[in-house]
Motif scaffolding. Sequence first.
Motif, PDB file in Angstrom:
ATOM      1  N   UNK A  47       0.846  -1.196   0.000  1.00 17.84           N
ATOM      2  CA  UNK A  47       0.000   0.000   0.000  1.00 17.84           C
ATOM      3  C   UNK A  47       0.879   1.242   0.000  1.00 17.84           C
ATOM      4  N   UNK A  48       0.500   2.171  -0.868  1.00 16.22           N
ATOM      5  CA  UNK A  48       1.300   3.383  -1.045  1.00 16.22           C
ATOM      6  C   UNK A  48       1.158   4.330   0.135  1.00 16.22           C
ATOM      7  N   UNK A  49       2.259   5.005   0.475  1.00 21.98           N
ATOM      8  CA  UNK A  49       2.219   6.004   1.533  1.00 21.98           C
ATOM      9  C   UNK A  49       1.537   7.289   1.067  1.00 21.98           C
ATOM     10  N   UNK A  50       1.595   7.555  -0.227  1.00 23.49           N
ATOM     11  CA  UNK A  50       1.123   8.854  -0.721  1.00 23.49           C
ATOM     12  C   UNK A  50      -0.378   8.883  -0.982  1.00 23.49           C
ATOM     13  N   UNK A  51      -0.876   7.905  -1.737  1.00 26.83           N
ATOM     14  CA  UNK A  51      -2.286   7.969  -2.129  1.00 26.83           C
ATOM     15  C   UNK A  51      -3.097   6.754  -1.713  1.00 26.83           C
ATOM     16  N   UNK A  52      -2.467   5.825  -0.998  1.00 23.43           N
ATOM     17  CA  UNK A  52      -3.189   4.649  -0.534  1.00 23.43           C
ATOM     18  C   UNK A  52      -3.483   3.628  -1.612  1.00 23.43           C
ATOM     19  N   UNK A  53      -2.891   3.807  -2.784  1.00 28.61           N
ATOM     20  CA  UNK A  53      -3.102   2.811  -3.835  1.00 28.61           C
ATOM     21  C   UNK A  53      -2.488   1.488  -3.409  1.00 28.61           C
ATOM     22  N   UNK A  54      -3.034   0.420  -3.949  1.00 26.19           N
ATOM     23  CA  UNK A  54      -2.637  -0.914  -3.508  1.00 26.19           C
ATOM     24  C   UNK A  54      -2.214  -1.792  -4.667  1.00 26.19           C
ATOM     25  N   UNK A  55      -1.495  -2.837  -4.320  1.00 27.67           N
ATOM     26  CA  UNK A  55      -1.086  -3.873  -5.273  1.00 27.67           C
ATOM     27  C   UNK A  55      -1.340  -5.225  -4.614  1.00 27.67           C
ATOM     28  N   UNK A  56      -1.819  -6.179  -5.406  1.00 29.47           N
ATOM     29  CA  UNK A  56      -2.009  -7.546  -4.940  1.00 29.47           C
ATOM     30  C   UNK A  56      -1.369  -8.522  -5.921  1.00 29.47           C
ATOM     31  N   UNK A 108      -4.893  -2.940   4.481  1.00 27.34           N
ATOM     32  CA  UNK A 108      -5.420  -1.665   4.960  1.00 27.34           C
ATOM     33  C   UNK A 108      -4.440  -1.075   5.963  1.00 27.34           C
ATOM     34  N   UNK A 109      -4.646   0.173   6.280  1.00 26.45           N
ATOM     35  CA  UNK A 109      -3.773   0.813   7.250  1.00 26.45           C
ATOM     36  C   UNK A 109      -4.582   1.732   8.147  1.00 26.45           C
ATOM     37  N   UNK A 110      -4.144   1.852   9.384  1.00 23.81           N
ATOM     38  CA  UNK A 110      -4.743   2.774  10.343  1.00 23.81           C
ATOM     39  C   UNK A 110      -3.641   3.729  10.769  1.00 23.81           C
ATOM     40  N   UNK A 111      -3.660   4.936  10.202  1.00 26.26           N
ATOM     41  CA  UNK A 111      -2.588   5.882  10.484  1.00 26.26           C
ATOM     42  C   UNK A 111      -2.584   6.321  11.944  1.00 26.26           C
ATOM     43  N   UNK A 112      -3.751   6.290  12.598  1.00 24.86           N
ATOM     44  CA  UNK A 112      -3.800   6.711  14.001  1.00 24.86           C
ATOM     45  C   UNK A 112      -3.098   5.704  14.904  1.00 24.86           C
ATOM     46  N   UNK A 113      -3.076   4.444  14.459  1.00 25.75           N
ATOM     47  CA  UNK A 113      -2.414   3.403  15.242  1.00 25.75           C
ATOM     48  C   UNK A 113      -1.052   3.030  14.654  1.00 25.75           C
ATOM     49  N   UNK A 114      -0.715   3.658  13.526  1.00 18.02           N
ATOM     50  CA  UNK A 114       0.541   3.337  12.834  1.00 18.02           C
ATOM     51  C   UNK A 114       0.659   1.831  12.593  1.00 18.02           C
ATOM     52  N   UNK A 115      -0.426   1.257  12.106  1.00 18.79           N
ATOM     53  CA  UNK A 115      -0.508  -0.194  11.924  1.00 18.79           C
ATOM     54  C   UNK A 115      -1.071  -0.512  10.552  1.00 18.79           C
ATOM     55  N   UNK A 116      -0.481  -1.528   9.936  1.00 22.08           N
ATOM     56  CA  UNK A 116      -0.954  -2.032   8.652  1.00 22.08           C
ATOM     57  C   UNK A 116      -1.528  -3.430   8.874  1.00 22.08           C
ATOM     58  N   UNK A 117      -2.600  -3.729   8.181  1.00 20.48           N
ATOM     59  CA  UNK A 117      -3.280  -5.007   8.350  1.00 20.48           C
ATOM     60  C   UNK A 117      -3.317  -5.772   7.032  1.00 20.48           C
ATOM     61  N   UNK A 118      -3.416  -7.085   7.160  1.00 22.80           N
ATOM     62  CA  UNK A 118      -3.681  -7.931   6.000  1.00 22.80           C
ATOM     63  C   UNK A 118      -4.792  -8.897   6.385  1.00 22.80           C
ATOM     64  N   UNK A 119      -5.980  -8.640   5.869  1.00 22.57           N
ATOM     65  CA  UNK A 119      -7.108  -9.543   6.077  1.00 22.57           C
ATOM     66  C   UNK A 119      -7.030 -10.645   5.031  1.00 22.57           C
ATOM     67  N   UNK A 120      -6.962 -11.878   5.488  1.00 21.77           N
ATOM     68  CA  UNK A 120      -6.812 -13.015   4.589  1.00 21.77           C
ATOM     69  C   UNK A 120      -8.031 -13.912   4.730  1.00 21.77           C
TER      70      UNK A 120
END
Length: 129
Positions: free
Chosen positions: A51-60, A71-83
């Motif tokens: 996931x891009x830092x600038x515009x949130x674009x993604x690649x799979x 996905x990412x939660x900037x308030x928690x500084x955490x990135x997730x991967x729902x599988x």
Amino acid sequence: QVQLVESGGGLVQPGGSLKLSCAVSGFTLDDYTIGWFRQVPGKEREGVSCISSSDGSTYYEDSVKGRFAISRDNTKNTVYLQMNNLKPEDTAVYYCAADSSGAYTVQSMCIMTFVNDYWGQGTQVTVSS
């Protein structure tokens, strides 16, 4: 000091779901593009989703399209991967990693794993009945 700490791995049956988390410190998710990678013994590490830092674009990566979601939660500084709909071939150690250069597109940093300069310790995902 930059740190990436993964969690959420485990054993799951085929068709099941897991949600991985990557908590980062030493930088914010607005600074670096970040992604999830995986590796099985005897194979090269491969990019799964980024996931891009600038515009949130993604690649799979093709084999996970429609099943995984980053996905990412900037308030928690955490990135997730729902599988979801996990398959035995998803079994691997999953790592999160970040590219601090800002020189690559989200697709490039996901495909060219070597450009990422910060890595977590990994979390094991095993899909088996």
